[in-house]
Design an enzyme around this catalytic site. Structure first.
Site, mmCIF file in Angstrom:
data_model
loop_
_atom_site.group_PDB
_atom_site.id
_atom_site.type_symbol
_atom_site.label_atom_id
_atom_site.label_comp_id
_atom_site.label_asym_id
_atom_site.label_seq_id
_atom_site.Cartn_x
_atom_site.Cartn_y
_atom_site.Cartn_z
ATOM 1 N N HIS A 115 51.672 50.545 45.227
ATOM 2 C CA HIS A 115 51.700 48.153 45.341
ATOM 3 C C HIS A 115 50.418 48.103 44.962
ATOM 4 O O HIS A 115 49.860 47.073 43.954
ATOM 5 C CB HIS A 115 51.395 48.422 47.020
ATOM 6 N N GLU A 116 48.663 48.999 44.635
ATOM 7 C CA GLU A 116 47.015 48.492 44.188
ATOM 8 C C GLU A 116 47.351 48.622 42.921
ATOM 9 O O GLU A 116 46.937 47.965 42.310
ATOM 10 C CB GLU A 116 46.382 50.118 44.986
ATOM 11 N N HIS A 150 48.319 44.820 41.434
ATOM 12 C CA HIS A 150 47.339 44.589 41.567
ATOM 13 C C HIS A 150 46.341 44.726 40.578
ATOM 14 O O HIS A 150 45.857 42.960 40.257
ATOM 15 C CB HIS A 150 46.967 44.133 43.489
#
Length: 455
Positions: free
Chosen positions: A22-23, A26
Site C-alpha cells: 500500500h505505502e 504511494h
C-alpha cells in the site's frame, strides 16, 4: 509450533506485506510525479529503526505501532521548504497529480490481489467439488428437495467448478435475490433443477457459516470411525490412541461413522471424553481431553487424529484445478472485482440497516483466519491475503477523512470550489474522521470478542 505464535506470525506476514505494498504504491507514484519523499515508514509513532538512501536521502523506517504505515512527502503546509525545491512539494502539484498519488495506495492493494489470485490459479490447487450433503430437516435446502450426493453444475445458469465457487455465488446472490436455481446431477447421472430460497441468509446475517443455516453442507463420505494418523504430541497421542484403532463409542454414545466422531469431539473442547475402541480384537477405553481451537470465530475441540482411508475418499470429492496464463488472469480480475463490489455493497447495506453490523470483523478474526488458512496450505493462505488486500483497498477508498478516500473527497471539493478547503475545515474533518475510524475499530473489536467468548 504452538497455536498463538503461529497465528501471530501468519497475521504479521499478511499485514506486513499489505502495508508495504500500500505505502509503496504511494511512494512510486509520488516519485513518478516528481514529488520528494522524506520518509517511508512501516508503522506509526516512535521510530525504532531508520536508514537513509537514494539521491533525496529518503528515510526508510520501522515505527513502534505496526498497524499501518505512511509516506511523508515534502509539503509546505508541514514545514519550511527551500525555494529551489518548492516545485517538488506535494501541495504544489496539480489536483490530478495529488489524486493519483493518494489513490495509488488502495489501487496497489487491488493490483496485489489480482497478482496473488493470478499466481494461485496458474499454479493450481486441489479443490473440493461442489457435492452437497444431505440437508438438515427444516432448512431451505431440504425444502428444495436437495439430496445428499448431488453435485451442483450451475447456479442460475452460471457454471460452478468447486465448492468455493458455489459458496461465493450463493453469498453474492443472497444480497439481492430471493431464490436461485441450482442445476444438479446425481450419482446416477440424472440432472434436476432445485429452487433454493435465500431470504434466511439476509434475515440472520452473514456471520458464521451462513450457507450451513440454509442447509447447504458439503458431502461427507460414509467413512468408518477408524483412526489412520495420530499426532504424537496431540491429545489423542498422549492418551495412547494409535493408528488402526476403531472407535466404538464416545461418552457411552455409539459411534459408527467418522463424521459422528468429529462432531462429538468438536463439541467437547477442554472436556474429558471417554473413548471406547477396538485394538487387535480387544475392547479398550481411554480418556482424552480435546484441546480448544478457534475456527471461524467458534471455539471447537480437536484431538489430533485423521481418518483411515481419508486420502482415498478425498480423491472422490476433490479435483485439481489449474488455469492457463490468460484464463488465470481473467479469473483473477473477475475475482478481485467481484469481491471489491461485494464489500462495497455489504458496507452500504450496513449503513442502511439491511445487514447487521455484527458482520463487521476486526483484528482478532483476521488473525484467526490467517492462522487457519496458513495451516490449510499455501494456496489457501495466498487467497486469504488477496481477500484482505481487497478489503484494505476498498476501505481506504471510502470518503472518510483520514483515509485516502477522504483526501480524494477533498480534491473533488477543490475542483468544484476552484480552491482548496481551508486548513480549519480540513482540521475539523480530520478530527471527525479519526472519531469515526476509532468507533469503527472499537465496534469491530467488540464483535471479535463477542464471537470469541460467546461462540
Amino acid at each position: 509450533m504452538s497455536e498463538l505464535p503461529f497465528y501471530l506470525a501468519a497475521t504479521a506476514v499478511v499485514l506486513g506485506v499489505l502495508i508495504v505494498v500500500h505505502e509503496y504504491g504511494h511512494y512510486v507514484v509520488a516519485r513518478l510525479c516528481g514529488v520528494k519523499v522524506l520518509r517511508f515508514s512501516i508503522g506509526f509513532g516512535r521510530v525504532i529503526w531508520c536508514r537513509q538512501s537514494g539521491r533525496d536521502g529518503t528515510e526508510w523506517a520501522i515505527s513502534a505501532f505496526p498497524l499501518g504505515g505512511y509516506v511523508k512527502m515534502l509539503d509546505e503546509r508541514e514545514g519550511e521548504v527551500a525555494p529551489e525545491e518548492a516545485h517538488r512539494a506535494f501541495n504544489r502539484q496539480s489536483v490530478g497529480r495529488r489524486s493519483l498519488i493518494v489513490a495509488a495506495g488502495p489501487v496497489a492493494n487491488l493490483l496485489l490481489a489480482v497478482v496473488l489470485y493470478w499466481g494461485v490459479f496458474m499454479a493450481g490447487s486441489t479443490e473440493l467439488l461442489p457435492i452437497l450433503g444431505a440437508p438438515p430437516d427444516g432448512t431451505p435446502a431440504a425444502a428444495a428437495a436437495i439430496a445428499g450426493g448431488e453435485q451442483v453444475r450451475r447456479v442460475d445458469g452460471q457454471p460452478v467448478a468447486t465448492f468455493d465457487d458455489l459458496r461465493w455465488l450463493l453469498l453474492k446472490k443472497a444480497v439481492d435475490h430471493e431464490s436461485v436455481d441450482l442445476e444438479v446431477i446425481n450419482e446416477q447421472g440424472e440432472i434436476a433443477v432445485r429452487r433454493l430460497f435465500l431470504a434466511e441468509v439476509r434475515e440472520q446475517g452473514w456471520q458464521g457459516d451462513a450457507l450451513e443455516r440454509i442447509g447447504i453442507v458439503f458431502f461427507r463420505p460414509r467413512l468408518p470411525a477408524v483412526i489412520g494418523r495420530v499426532e504424537k504430541d496431540g491429545p489423542a497421542g498422549r492418551a495412547g490412541l494409535l493408528p488402526g484403532d476403531r472407535v466404538l463409542a464416545l461418552d457411552d454414545q455409539p459411534i459408527a461413522l467418522w463424521h459422528e466422531l468429529v462432531l462429538h469431539i468438536r463439541a467437547a473442547a477442554e472436556r474429558t471424553v471417554r473413548v471406547e475402541f477396538v485394538r487387535d480384537g480387544r475392547n479398550m477405553t481411554v480418556e482424552v481431553v480435546p484441546e480448544a481451537v478457534t475456527e471461524s470465530g467458534v471455539r471447537v475441540g480437536r484431538i489430533g487424529v485423521a481418518v483411515a482411508g481419508g486420502e482415498g475418499a478425498q480423491r472422490e470429492i476433490r479435483a485439481f484445478v489449474r488455469y492457463g496464463f490468460i484464463d488465470a488472469g481473467k479469473k483473477a480480475l473477475l475475482e478481485t472485482w467481484d469481491k471489491a463490489v461485494f464489500s462495497l455493497v455489504m458496507l452500504g447495506r450496513m449503513l442502511t440497516g439491511e445487514v447487521s453490523w455484527r458482520n463487521l470483523s476486526g483484528p482478532v478474526t483476521i488473525a484467526d483466519y490467517a492462522g487457519q488458512s496458513a495451516r490449510l496450505g499455501l494456496d489457501y493462505y495466498v487467497k486469504f491475503m488477496a481477500v484482505v488486500s481487497i478489503s484494505l483497498g476498498v476501505l481506504n477508498l471510502l470518503p472518510i477523512p483520514v483515509l485516502d478516500g477522504g483526501h480524494l473527497m477533498y480534491h473533488a471539493l477543490e475542483v468544484v470550489r476552484q480552491k482548496p478547503l481551508s486548513e480549519r475545515a480540513m482540521g475539523i474533518a480530520q478530527q471527525i474522521g479519526i472519531a469515526l475510524l476509532l468507533a469503527l475499530m472499537a465496534f469491530a473489536f467488540f464483535n471479535d470478542l463477542n464471537r470469541l467468548f460467546s461462540g
